[in-house]
Design an enzyme around this catalytic site. Structure first.
Site, PDB file in Angstrom:
ATOM      1  N   GLU A   1      22.219  45.126  48.600  1.00  0.00           N
ATOM      2  CA  GLU A   1      20.860  45.011  49.145  1.00  0.00           C
ATOM      3  C   GLU A   1      20.633  43.638  49.773  1.00  0.00           C
ATOM      4  O   GLU A   1      20.014  43.512  50.824  1.00  0.00           O
ATOM      5  CB  GLU A   1      19.828  45.287  48.039  1.00  0.00           C
ATOM      6  CG  GLU A   1      19.823  46.763  47.666  1.00  0.00           C
ATOM      7  CD  GLU A   1      18.915  47.082  46.502  1.00  0.00           C
ATOM      8  OE1 GLU A   1      19.105  46.474  45.430  1.00  0.00           O
ATOM      9  OE2 GLU A   1      18.038  47.940  46.641  1.00  0.00           O
TER      10      GLU A   1
ATOM     11  N   GLY B   1      22.311  45.347  43.932  1.00  0.00           N
ATOM     12  CA  GLY B   1      21.487  44.288  44.508  1.00  0.00           C
ATOM     13  C   GLY B   1      22.287  43.382  45.445  1.00  0.00           C
ATOM     14  O   GLY B   1      21.724  42.783  46.364  1.00  0.00           O
TER      15      GLY B   1
ATOM     16  N   GLU C   1      24.207  52.149  41.160  1.00  0.00           N
ATOM     17  CA  GLU C   1      23.056  52.306  40.249  1.00  0.00           C
ATOM     18  C   GLU C   1      23.014  53.674  39.596  1.00  0.00           C
ATOM     19  O   GLU C   1      22.617  53.825  38.437  1.00  0.00           O
ATOM     20  CB  GLU C   1      21.735  52.071  41.008  1.00  0.00           C
ATOM     21  CG  GLU C   1      21.412  50.615  41.271  1.00  0.00           C
ATOM     22  CD  GLU C   1      22.006  50.099  42.568  1.00  0.00           C
ATOM     23  OE1 GLU C   1      22.954  50.725  43.099  1.00  0.00           O
ATOM     24  OE2 GLU C   1      21.532  49.049  43.046  1.00  0.00           O
TER      25      GLU C   1
ATOM     26  N   ALA D   1      22.416  43.351  40.754  1.00  0.00           N
ATOM     27  CA  ALA D   1      21.403  42.680  39.941  1.00  0.00           C
ATOM     28  C   ALA D   1      22.000  42.453  38.558  1.00  0.00           C
ATOM     29  O   ALA D   1      22.901  43.187  38.129  1.00  0.00           O
ATOM     30  CB  ALA D   1      20.162  43.556  39.858  1.00  0.00           C
TER      31      ALA D   1
HETATM   32  N1  CAA Z   1      25.291  42.126  35.900  1.00  0.00           N
HETATM   33  C1  CAA Z   1      25.688  41.327  34.878  1.00  0.00           C
HETATM   34  N2  CAA Z   1      26.987  40.961  34.693  1.00  0.00           N
HETATM   35  C2  CAA Z   1      27.906  41.440  35.543  1.00  0.00           C
HETATM   36  C3  CAA Z   1      27.561  42.271  36.620  1.00  0.00           C
HETATM   37  C4  CAA Z   1      26.190  42.625  36.779  1.00  0.00           C
HETATM   38  N3  CAA Z   1      25.739  43.372  37.795  1.00  0.00           N
HETATM   39  N4  CAA Z   1      28.694  42.595  37.294  1.00  0.00           N
HETATM   40  C5  CAA Z   1      29.692  41.960  36.688  1.00  0.00           C
HETATM   41  N5  CAA Z   1      29.231  41.271  35.619  1.00  0.00           N
HETATM   42  C6  CAA Z   1      30.008  40.439  34.693  1.00  0.00           C
HETATM   43  C7  CAA Z   1      30.792  41.301  33.713  1.00  0.00           C
HETATM   44  O1  CAA Z   1      29.975  41.704  32.630  1.00  0.00           O
HETATM   45  C8  CAA Z   1      31.871  40.331  33.309  1.00  0.00           C
HETATM   46  O2  CAA Z   1      31.348  39.418  32.374  1.00  0.00           O
HETATM   47  P1  CAA Z   1      32.213  39.005  31.046  1.00  0.00           P
HETATM   48  O3  CAA Z   1      33.448  38.326  31.608  1.00  0.00           O
HETATM   49  O4  CAA Z   1      31.296  38.083  30.321  1.00  0.00           O
HETATM   50  O5  CAA Z   1      32.530  40.294  30.367  1.00  0.00           O
HETATM   51  C9  CAA Z   1      32.162  39.538  34.569  1.00  0.00           C
HETATM   52  O6  CAA Z   1      31.016  39.742  35.401  1.00  0.00           O
HETATM   53  C10 CAA Z   1      33.377  40.038  35.333  1.00  0.00           C
HETATM   54  O7  CAA Z   1      33.237  41.440  35.535  1.00  0.00           O
HETATM   55  P2  CAA Z   1      34.334  42.510  35.088  1.00  0.00           P
HETATM   56  O8  CAA Z   1      35.165  41.998  33.955  1.00  0.00           O
HETATM   57  O9  CAA Z   1      33.641  43.825  34.887  1.00  0.00           O
HETATM   58  O10 CAA Z   1      35.250  42.533  36.407  1.00  0.00           O
HETATM   59  P3  CAA Z   1      36.081  43.770  36.988  1.00  0.00           P
HETATM   60  O11 CAA Z   1      36.863  43.231  38.134  1.00  0.00           O
HETATM   61  O12 CAA Z   1      36.813  44.468  35.913  1.00  0.00           O
HETATM   62  O13 CAA Z   1      34.978  44.782  37.549  1.00  0.00           O
HETATM   63  C11 CAA Z   1      33.018  45.416  38.783  1.00  0.00           C
HETATM   64  C12 CAA Z   1      34.165  44.398  38.620  1.00  0.00           C
HETATM   65  C13 CAA Z   1      33.567  46.778  39.172  1.00  0.00           C
HETATM   66  C14 CAA Z   1      32.119  44.883  39.895  1.00  0.00           C
HETATM   67  C15 CAA Z   1      32.234  45.524  37.450  1.00  0.00           C
HETATM   68  O14 CAA Z   1      31.929  44.211  36.982  1.00  0.00           O
HETATM   69  C16 CAA Z   1      30.945  46.297  37.578  1.00  0.00           C
HETATM   70  O15 CAA Z   1      30.958  47.513  37.619  1.00  0.00           O
HETATM   71  N6  CAA Z   1      29.801  45.541  37.621  1.00  0.00           N
HETATM   72  C17 CAA Z   1      28.482  46.180  37.672  1.00  0.00           C
HETATM   73  C18 CAA Z   1      28.207  46.729  39.070  1.00  0.00           C
HETATM   74  C19 CAA Z   1      26.856  47.382  39.106  1.00  0.00           C
HETATM   75  O16 CAA Z   1      26.596  48.371  38.455  1.00  0.00           O
HETATM   76  N7  CAA Z   1      25.943  46.819  39.939  1.00  0.00           N
HETATM   77  C20 CAA Z   1      24.601  47.352  40.109  1.00  0.00           C
HETATM   78  C21 CAA Z   1      23.654  46.653  39.197  1.00  0.00           C
HETATM   79  S1  CAA Z   1      22.062  47.426  39.183  1.00  0.00           S
HETATM   80  C22 CAA Z   1      21.237  46.828  40.542  1.00  0.00           C
HETATM   81  O17 CAA Z   1      21.778  46.071  41.332  1.00  0.00           O
HETATM   82  C23 CAA Z   1      19.779  47.299  40.658  1.00  0.00           C
HETATM   83  C24 CAA Z   1      19.031  46.936  41.887  1.00  0.00           C
HETATM   84  O18 CAA Z   1      19.112  47.567  42.926  1.00  0.00           O
HETATM   85  C25 CAA Z   1      18.028  45.877  41.854  1.00  0.00           C
END
Ligand code: CAA
Length: 259
Positions: A113, A110, A133, A67
């Site tokens: 999911e 998400g 999460e 998400a």
């Molecule tokens: N939301 C918003 N932006 C996100 C994102 C997310 N879930 N995942 C990645 N991005 C964005 C990053 O902020 C980044 O943007 P910028 O270039 O503007 O900085 C871009 O995507 C590329 O990501 P990274 O530079 O971080 O890429 P990476 O290869 O170094 O890492 C990753 C990849 C490990 C997936 C890392 O991006 C990450 O940890 N993302 C978050 C994963 C996460 O926590 N997901 C769960 C979200 S909560 C949820 O989903 C709740 C639910 O059940 C409803």
């Protein structure tokens, strides 16, 4: 169908309705409008007689990295309650046509999911699933704790949800999370081929099989058995049942019309 969406691409190719998540710069992070668009495209496919199978994939290096954290970082509980945050997700679960997901790279939070909302999953060998999460001080909210646990059982679900550890495509095969694994370069091609095979089956059989299998996941055995029997009976009121059995007797391929 023309693509009038901002966060996804949607098109119809032959019998297949295709949806591609399209925010590659943020690894297809799923914001609310994206979920509405996915739902709108899927409900459009649901009503379109030409479409027999829906294929869901992601553009770029991820399926979806979760998400959209930026969208929800400042939300509070009442925002979610008043917005009924997951109402579109609930409707996704009501789509009756089969949905096949093609997953490359990350399918996290998400994104995982959404993958678990698919009926079948094909993943590239670089795919990584997971629920991170817990690292954000929250937990899955779009069905993750329920669907993963029903799929793999309490032991592994609890471990993966507690640790946020990622699940490789290889492990995902082992635990029955995905159906097939392919090389990344041929993921979409292989998924479309697989989808074509299912699109050629009798559509009403596929529809009622999906409904019955989902019932098995949620209902006690006797209720599921009863439900299955009714659907079995129902298929004997279709032209495709007559055609399928006649074709068998005449030693030819059936021509299913979804009637
Ligand atoms: N939301 C918003 N932006 C996100 C994102 C997310 N879930 N995942 C990645 N991005 C964005 C990053 O902020 C980044 O943007 P910028 O270039 O503007 O900085 C871009 O995507 C590329 O990501 P990274 O530079 O971080 O890429 P990476 O290869 O170094 O890492 C990753 C990849 C490990 C997936 C890392 O991006 C990450 O940890 N993302 C978050 C994963 C996460 O926590 N997901 C769960 C979200 S909560 C949820 O989903 C709740 C639910 O059940 C409803």
């Amino acid at each position: 169908m023309t693509n009038s969406y901002e966060y996804i691409e949607a098109s119809i190719n032959g019998n297949l309705g295709q949806i591609t998540l399209n925010r590659p710069k943020v690894l297809n992070a799923i914001n609310r409008p994206m979920v509405s668009e996915i739902l709108s495209a899927m409900e459009g496919f649901e009503e379109n007689e030409q479409v027999r199978v829906i294929v869901l994939s992601g553009n770029g290096r991820a399926f979806a990295a979760g998400a959209d954290i930026d969208e929800m970082a400042n939300d509070n509980a009442i925002d979610f309650e008043l917005r009924n945050q997951f109402k579109d997700w609930d409707r996704l679960a009501m789509i009756k046509k089969p949905i096949i997901g093609a997953v490359q790279g990350f399918a996290l939070g998400g994104g995982f999911e959404l993958a678990l909302c698919c009926d079948l999953l094909i993943a590239a060998d670089d795919a990584e699933f997971g629920f991170p999460e817990v690292n954000l001080g929250v937990m899955p909210g779009a069905g993750g704790t329920q669907r993963l646990t029903k799929l793999v059982g309490k032991t592994k679900a609890m471990e993966w949800l507690f640790t946020g550890k990622r699940i490789s495509a290889q492990e995902a095969i082992q635990f029955g999370i995905i159906n097939r694994m392919t090389a990344k370069e041929v993921l979409l091609e292989e998924t479309l081929k697989f989808a074509e095979g299912i699109a050629n089956q009798a559509p009403l059989s596929i529809r009622l099989i999906k409904e019955s299998v989902l019932k098995a996941v949620d209902a006690p055995l006797d209720e599921g058995m009863h439900f299955e029997r009714k659907n079995f009976y129902l298929l004997f009121s279709t032209e495709d049942q007559k055609e399928g059995m006649k074709a068998f007797q005449e030693k030819r391929r059936p021509n299913f019309r979804g009637k």
